[in-house]
Scaffold this motif. Sequence first.
Motif, PDB file in Angstrom:
ATOM      1  N   LEU A  59       0.817  -1.218   0.000  1.00  0.00           N
ATOM      2  CA  LEU A  59       0.000   0.000   0.000  1.00  0.00           C
ATOM      3  C   LEU A  59       0.847   1.263   0.000  1.00  0.00           C
ATOM      4  CD1 LEU A  59      -2.758  -0.993   2.599  1.00  0.00           C
ATOM      5  CD2 LEU A  59      -2.919  -1.057   0.111  1.00  0.00           C
ATOM      6  N   PHE A  60       2.134   1.134   0.312  1.00  0.00           N
ATOM      7  CA  PHE A  60       3.009   2.305   0.401  1.00  0.00           C
ATOM      8  C   PHE A  60       4.030   2.361  -0.728  1.00  0.00           C
ATOM      9  CE2 PHE A  60       1.338   1.799   4.650  1.00  0.00           C
ATOM     10  CZ  PHE A  60       1.099   3.104   5.042  1.00  0.00           C
ATOM     11  N   ILE A  61       3.923   1.450  -1.682  1.00  0.00           N
ATOM     12  CA  ILE A  61       4.852   1.451  -2.814  1.00  0.00           C
ATOM     13  C   ILE A  61       4.188   2.161  -3.991  1.00  0.00           C
ATOM     14  CG2 ILE A  61       6.168   0.045  -4.432  1.00  0.00           C
ATOM     15  CD1 ILE A  61       6.294  -2.125  -2.337  1.00  0.00           C
ATOM     16  N   PRO A  62       4.791   3.285  -4.495  1.00  0.00           N
ATOM     17  CA  PRO A  62       4.182   4.019  -5.609  1.00  0.00           C
ATOM     18  C   PRO A  62       3.890   3.104  -6.801  1.00  0.00           C
ATOM     19  CG  PRO A  62       6.017   5.261  -4.690  1.00  0.00           C
ATOM     20  CD  PRO A  62       6.044   3.912  -4.031  1.00  0.00           C
ATOM     21  N   ILE A  63       2.841   3.380  -7.499  1.00  0.00           N
ATOM     22  CA  ILE A  63       2.318   2.631  -8.644  1.00  0.00           C
ATOM     23  C   ILE A  63       1.644   1.341  -8.183  1.00  0.00           C
ATOM     24  CG2 ILE A  63       2.779   1.637 -10.910  1.00  0.00           C
ATOM     25  CD1 ILE A  63       3.314   4.664 -10.688  1.00  0.00           C
ATOM     26  N   ILE A  64       2.340   0.529  -7.351  1.00  0.00           N
ATOM     27  CA  ILE A  64       1.739  -0.702  -6.827  1.00  0.00           C
ATOM     28  C   ILE A  64       0.490  -0.372  -6.025  1.00  0.00           C
ATOM     29  CG2 ILE A  64       2.089  -2.690  -5.305  1.00  0.00           C
ATOM     30  CD1 ILE A  64       3.732  -2.875  -7.816  1.00  0.00           C
ATOM     31  N   ALA A 136       4.977  -8.271 -11.395  1.00  0.00           N
ATOM     32  CA  ALA A 136       5.788  -7.814 -12.521  1.00  0.00           C
ATOM     33  C   ALA A 136       6.225  -6.359 -12.343  1.00  0.00           C
ATOM     34  CB  ALA A 136       5.004  -7.984 -13.818  1.00  0.00           C
ATOM     35  N   THR A 137       5.328  -5.531 -11.801  1.00  0.00           N
ATOM     36  CA  THR A 137       5.665  -4.117 -11.587  1.00  0.00           C
ATOM     37  C   THR A 137       6.761  -3.970 -10.535  1.00  0.00           C
ATOM     38  OG1 THR A 137       3.403  -3.477 -12.167  1.00  0.00           O
ATOM     39  CG2 THR A 137       4.729  -1.846 -11.011  1.00  0.00           C
ATOM     40  N   THR A 141      10.236  -2.307 -11.559  1.00  0.00           N
ATOM     41  CA  THR A 141      10.593  -1.026 -10.948  1.00  0.00           C
ATOM     42  C   THR A 141      11.855  -1.108 -10.105  1.00  0.00           C
ATOM     43  OG1 THR A 141       8.249  -0.440 -10.872  1.00  0.00           O
ATOM     44  CG2 THR A 141       9.750   0.872  -9.516  1.00  0.00           C
ATOM     45  N   TYR A 142      12.051  -2.212  -9.399  1.00  0.00           N
ATOM     46  CA  TYR A 142      13.116  -2.253  -8.394  1.00  0.00           C
ATOM     47  C   TYR A 142      14.213  -3.287  -8.660  1.00  0.00           C
ATOM     48  CZ  TYR A 142       9.953   0.677  -5.734  1.00  0.00           C
ATOM     49  OH  TYR A 142       9.141   1.710  -5.333  1.00  0.00           O
ATOM     50  N   ILE A 143      14.009  -4.185  -9.611  1.00  0.00           N
ATOM     51  CA  ILE A 143      15.008  -5.246  -9.810  1.00  0.00           C
ATOM     52  C   ILE A 143      15.541  -5.260 -11.240  1.00  0.00           C
ATOM     53  CG2 ILE A 143      15.479  -7.720  -9.638  1.00  0.00           C
ATOM     54  CD1 ILE A 143      13.233  -7.875  -7.543  1.00  0.00           C
ATOM     55  N   MET A 144      14.683  -5.563 -12.211  1.00  0.00           N
ATOM     56  CA  MET A 144      15.147  -5.739 -13.583  1.00  0.00           C
ATOM     57  C   MET A 144      14.079  -5.250 -14.552  1.00  0.00           C
ATOM     58  SD  MET A 144      18.104  -7.098 -14.674  1.00  0.00           S
ATOM     59  CE  MET A 144      18.516  -8.368 -13.477  1.00  0.00           C
ATOM     60  N   GLN A 145      14.505  -4.467 -15.558  1.00  0.00           N
ATOM     61  CA  GLN A 145      13.568  -3.912 -16.530  1.00  0.00           C
ATOM     62  C   GLN A 145      13.957  -4.352 -17.934  1.00  0.00           C
ATOM     63  OE1 GLN A 145      13.235   0.373 -16.451  1.00  0.00           O
ATOM     64  NE2 GLN A 145      12.411   0.487 -18.513  1.00  0.00           N
ATOM     65  N   PRO A 146      12.997  -4.823 -18.728  1.00  0.00           N
ATOM     66  CA  PRO A 146      13.314  -5.140 -20.131  1.00  0.00           C
ATOM     67  C   PRO A 146      13.457  -3.860 -20.941  1.00  0.00           C
ATOM     68  CG  PRO A 146      10.987  -5.545 -19.692  1.00  0.00           C
ATOM     69  CD  PRO A 146      11.612  -5.173 -18.372  1.00  0.00           C
ATOM     70  N   TYR A 147      14.313  -3.902 -21.932  1.00  0.00           N
ATOM     71  CA  TYR A 147      14.599  -2.723 -22.747  1.00  0.00           C
ATOM     72  C   TYR A 147      15.022  -3.205 -24.130  1.00  0.00           C
ATOM     73  CZ  TYR A 147      16.768   1.761 -24.078  1.00  0.00           C
ATOM     74  OH  TYR A 147      17.094   2.936 -24.713  1.00  0.00           O
ATOM     75  N   VAL A 148      14.604  -2.479 -25.160  1.00  0.00           N
ATOM     76  CA  VAL A 148      14.994  -2.844 -26.523  1.00  0.00           C
ATOM     77  C   VAL A 148      15.841  -1.723 -27.113  1.00  0.00           C
ATOM     78  CG1 VAL A 148      12.865  -1.916 -27.502  1.00  0.00           C
ATOM     79  CG2 VAL A 148      14.176  -3.623 -28.779  1.00  0.00           C
ATOM     80  N   GLY A 172      21.467   1.127  -7.607  1.00  0.00           N
ATOM     81  CA  GLY A 172      20.414   1.480  -6.661  1.00  0.00           C
ATOM     82  C   GLY A 172      19.130   1.803  -7.393  1.00  0.00           C
ATOM     83  N   ALA A 173      18.061   1.079  -7.077  1.00  0.00           N
ATOM     84  CA  ALA A 173      16.782   1.306  -7.754  1.00  0.00           C
ATOM     85  C   ALA A 173      16.218   2.664  -7.369  1.00  0.00           C
ATOM     86  CB  ALA A 173      15.796   0.199  -7.405  1.00  0.00           C
ATOM     87  N   ARG A 174      15.728   3.382  -8.354  1.00  0.00           N
ATOM     88  CA  ARG A 174      15.144   4.697  -8.133  1.00  0.00           C
ATOM     89  C   ARG A 174      13.653   4.541  -7.831  1.00  0.00           C
ATOM     90  NH1 ARG A 174      15.700   8.489 -13.216  1.00  0.00           N
ATOM     91  NH2 ARG A 174      14.128   7.007 -13.922  1.00  0.00           N
TER      92      ARG A 174
END
Length: 526
Positions: A59-64, A136-137, A141-148, A172-174
């Motif tokens: 409940l305190f994690i933005p977007i989540i 997945a979010t 957001t905090y561990i690994m993001q896919p990118y092309v 450090g995750a933003r």
Amino acid sequence: MTATGWFLFFLILQIVHFAGTWKLYQKAGRKAWEALIPVYNAIVLMKIINRPVWWVILLFIPIINLIMFPVVWIETARSYGRNSTADTWLTILTLGLYIYYINYALEVTYIPERSLKPRTATGEWVSSILFAIVAATLVHTYIMQPYVIPTSSLEKSLLVGDFLFVSKFHYGARVPMTTVAAPMVHDTIPGLGMKSYLFNDDISKKNTSWMNKFQLPYMRLPGFEDIKRNEIVVFNQPADTLRDMNDFYPDRNYYKPIDKKTNLVKRCVGVPGDSLEIRDGYVYINGEKTVLPDRARPQYSYIVKTNGANLSPAYMYERFDVTDNFGQRSDGSYYFVALTEESALRLSKTPNVVSVERQVEASGRPNPRLFPNTKDNMWSADNFGPIYIPEKGKKIALTKENLPLYKRIIREYEGNTLQVNGNEITINGQPAESYTFKQDYYWMMGDNRDNSIDSRYWGYVPFDHVVGKPVFVWFSWDKISKNVRWDRVFTTVNGSGKPVSYFKYFLIAVAAWIVFGFIRKKKIKK
């Protein structure tokens, strides 16, 4: 919104929650005051709705939290027998205020041992989708993001069509600064072309619009390594606007929130404290010519003259790995935007080629497109600097001559007011002869030196714009040959030597897991 503003907003939410649920807390055998105490009220509510206490963290994690709040509202209504489709829709469409109606207008009974299993297949499907999005979010957001890789600015090191995993935890995750946004997308909702976040892009209303009050200040979780010189980094382009990200003007304002600016990937050729200069296209750091990692294959532009023979794209792609555009000029020669020095040398030895000449842009002519984007800037993309790359906590002397290099930092990135009256510089209304930097800055460039829009055009990249570190190529598609580059699938981005694919080991691991699951099921049946 300031820290005080967020605190007041949080307290208002607690009052709203208390006013709408205190009778429901009592009907569940709890005390009315328990609905008022921040955080504790959420813990008690989780017990009332028979959900794990760790949900409070979500409940305190933005977007989540944008996903979790409706879930908790629906679960609260269902804990008091309001589990029809109409109840669910009323709860969602009223943003949870339907619970006020349940609290004050209805005679409801608390159901302590209610079934948590959805009553319909649709309900179960929706529940599974929601929690898959939450998981997945969190990872995204905090561990690994896919990118092309969309452009060829790092071509030969990272190729157009490479699909990457970008680590958020190395540096450090933003924490997301834009709190009201669609999960797992960047600045646009795919297919709809709509902006994916709540923010007023009118610069005149940047500080007054209610939509911009939900921005969080910059925060970053601790990382376990610093950005190293010549590492490949993903970051938000500092000069990105909703107008034209390739036009750079000295006093231009920015329209996007930091975390919604365009994601780019470049090589960090200069780190905080470095003195950087570009001589004939080669980068010099602290007076020494940079030695790039062995996987880096920088490219430059060339003029190629032949004895009249034609150079076809297919031939150049197959024999010399030319993936950028090239064209024939009016005098019959060919202009290549990008060739590695190795390919240029081999091409020069081809029987039908008369000469191969590298193109170097001389300095000495006004070039306002280049940083610091002043009318009298005489640098070129190939002969640039020297400049100092700012380091957090370091103080520099400010003069009217060097101010263009740091003006954007002082005003845009570090939030000060800046005025120049004659030879006097004032910062936040006070005369300033020096300035101390509040964060680290980096210099990002593409390996494709003459086909890359990078720090030479927009300047320094602040650390608060850094997204993460590319670590893995999980898929690669060659748009020219229309084939999968199997030798690049499951390869690491960093390291020395030719990239090695671990795809076969992945397939072996998947096959072993399938066999293990089959044998385990047979044993359970026996």
